[in-house]
Design a protein around this motif. Sequence first.
Motif, PDB file in Angstrom:
ATOM      1  N   GLY A  36       0.795  -1.223   0.000  1.00 46.59           N
ATOM      2  CA  GLY A  36       0.000   0.000   0.000  1.00 46.59           C
ATOM      3  C   GLY A  36       0.822   1.264   0.000  1.00 46.59           C
ATOM      4  O   GLY A  36       0.274   2.360   0.033  1.00 46.59           O
ATOM      5  N   GLY A  62      -1.024  -0.898  -9.410  1.00 50.48           N
ATOM      6  CA  GLY A  62      -2.337  -0.867  -8.789  1.00 50.48           C
ATOM      7  C   GLY A  62      -2.465   0.036  -7.593  1.00 50.48           C
ATOM      8  O   GLY A  62      -3.552   0.167  -7.025  1.00 50.48           O
ATOM      9  N   TYR A  63      -1.365   0.684  -7.184  1.00 52.85           N
ATOM     10  CA  TYR A  63      -1.380   1.611  -6.065  1.00 52.85           C
ATOM     11  C   TYR A  63      -1.055   3.020  -6.554  1.00 52.85           C
ATOM     12  O   TYR A  63      -0.221   3.211  -7.456  1.00 52.85           O
ATOM     13  N   ARG A  72      -8.660  -5.441 -11.172  1.00 52.60           N
ATOM     14  CA  ARG A  72      -7.736  -5.819 -10.105  1.00 52.60           C
ATOM     15  C   ARG A  72      -7.951  -7.285  -9.726  1.00 52.60           C
ATOM     16  O   ARG A  72      -9.069  -7.760  -9.603  1.00 52.60           O
ATOM     17  N   HIS A  75      -2.880  -9.819  -5.737  1.00 49.01           N
ATOM     18  CA  HIS A  75      -1.521  -9.410  -6.054  1.00 49.01           C
ATOM     19  C   HIS A  75      -0.579 -10.605  -5.921  1.00 49.01           C
ATOM     20  O   HIS A  75      -0.714 -11.427  -5.015  1.00 49.01           O
ATOM     21  N   HIS A 156     -12.948  -0.951   7.173  1.00 44.07           N
ATOM     22  CA  HIS A 156     -11.507  -0.676   7.233  1.00 44.07           C
ATOM     23  C   HIS A 156     -11.026  -0.427   8.665  1.00 44.07           C
ATOM     24  O   HIS A 156      -9.949  -0.899   9.047  1.00 44.07           O
ATOM     25  N   ASN A 194      -4.953   3.436  -0.615  1.00 40.81           N
ATOM     26  CA  ASN A 194      -4.297   2.168  -0.946  1.00 40.81           C
ATOM     27  C   ASN A 194      -4.508   1.093   0.110  1.00 40.81           C
ATOM     28  O   ASN A 194      -4.536  -0.102  -0.201  1.00 40.81           O
ATOM     29  N   LEU A 197      -6.982  -1.730  -0.255  1.00 41.41           N
ATOM     30  CA  LEU A 197      -6.592  -2.591  -1.379  1.00 41.41           C
ATOM     31  C   LEU A 197      -5.501  -3.564  -0.933  1.00 41.41           C
ATOM     32  O   LEU A 197      -5.522  -4.746  -1.305  1.00 41.41           O
ATOM     33  N   GLU A 200      -7.093  -6.308   1.184  1.00 45.99           N
ATOM     34  CA  GLU A 200      -7.955  -7.203   0.412  1.00 45.99           C
ATOM     35  C   GLU A 200      -7.155  -8.096  -0.545  1.00 45.99           C
ATOM     36  O   GLU A 200      -7.407  -9.299  -0.654  1.00 45.99           O
ATOM     37  N   TYR A 201      -6.196  -7.518  -1.242  1.00 40.20           N
ATOM     38  CA  TYR A 201      -5.576  -8.221  -2.367  1.00 40.20           C
ATOM     39  C   TYR A 201      -4.134  -8.673  -2.131  1.00 40.20           C
ATOM     40  O   TYR A 201      -3.633  -9.498  -2.890  1.00 40.20           O
TER      41      TYR A 201
END
Length: 279
Positions: A36, A62-63, A72, A75, A156, A194, A197, A200-201
């Motif tokens: 992130g 992606g960030y 997306r 990762h 979050h 970020n 994300l 999550e990923y």
Amino acid sequence: MTTVTPRAATLEVPGATLHHEIRGTGPLLLMLPGGGGDAAVFDGMADLLAAEYTVVTVDPRGYSRSTLDGPREEHRVQTQSDDAYRLLQALSPDAPARVFASSAGAVVALDLLARHPERLHRVVAHEPPSFALLPDAAEQRAFTEEVRELLRTKGHGPAVTRYLQGLGGTLGPLPDPAELPPRTADMMARLMANNPLFMEYELVPFTSYVPDLAALREAAPRLVLAAGLGSRGRLPYRPAALMAERLGLELREFPGGHSGYTDEPEAFGELLLRTLRTD
């Protein structure tokens, strides 16, 4: 210390366009942030390093300002490692480069070193979260999956609270955005966008990735494993210490905890310079 205005650039790679920033002259030093993070997280020590190196900092795909060509997906360490290799090929095709990387970026750097040792002069991997190597790997996998599930079900805030609890207080406090200069305030806004994300990923697959210790043993003269003094005895410290032991390397302790390079950038940067100068 002279303030160096970074030059922004982009590089097209398969599936993404990488935003990166360049300062200074000399041998290439590529800096990879944690999950992130983006290019600006190294601002506190980048000018110091740019006195001796061409410092390249990057937004991982992606960030922030590094855009994806498609939807997306989860990762992958190998994909970000390939992105880093392509940056090296574009910016330092004829000479081995230095790499400093922290947290998730350090996992990427370890994969890069394992696959392309000939392209690297030295890699300093600071607190790679290679939890899958630990004796309590199953417990740590459950922790990261719990954080992701909290993000999905509670939002979050609860996910961040659990994540920070698991890291044992090794991240410094966030500054007041109202007191920040514009560039830093802009960075903080990007990092806040970020972070969900990352949870999550990236959090689960990166902490579950097992580095190639056999390949790293072959490349050990090029590798420095590092951890923060403020992380001793806590989760972020343990994988680096374990890998150092298995590879027969001395663990290098840096100022601060998991975010030492932002919390104590001058002291951290000075030690990093000394570490990079060592042949």
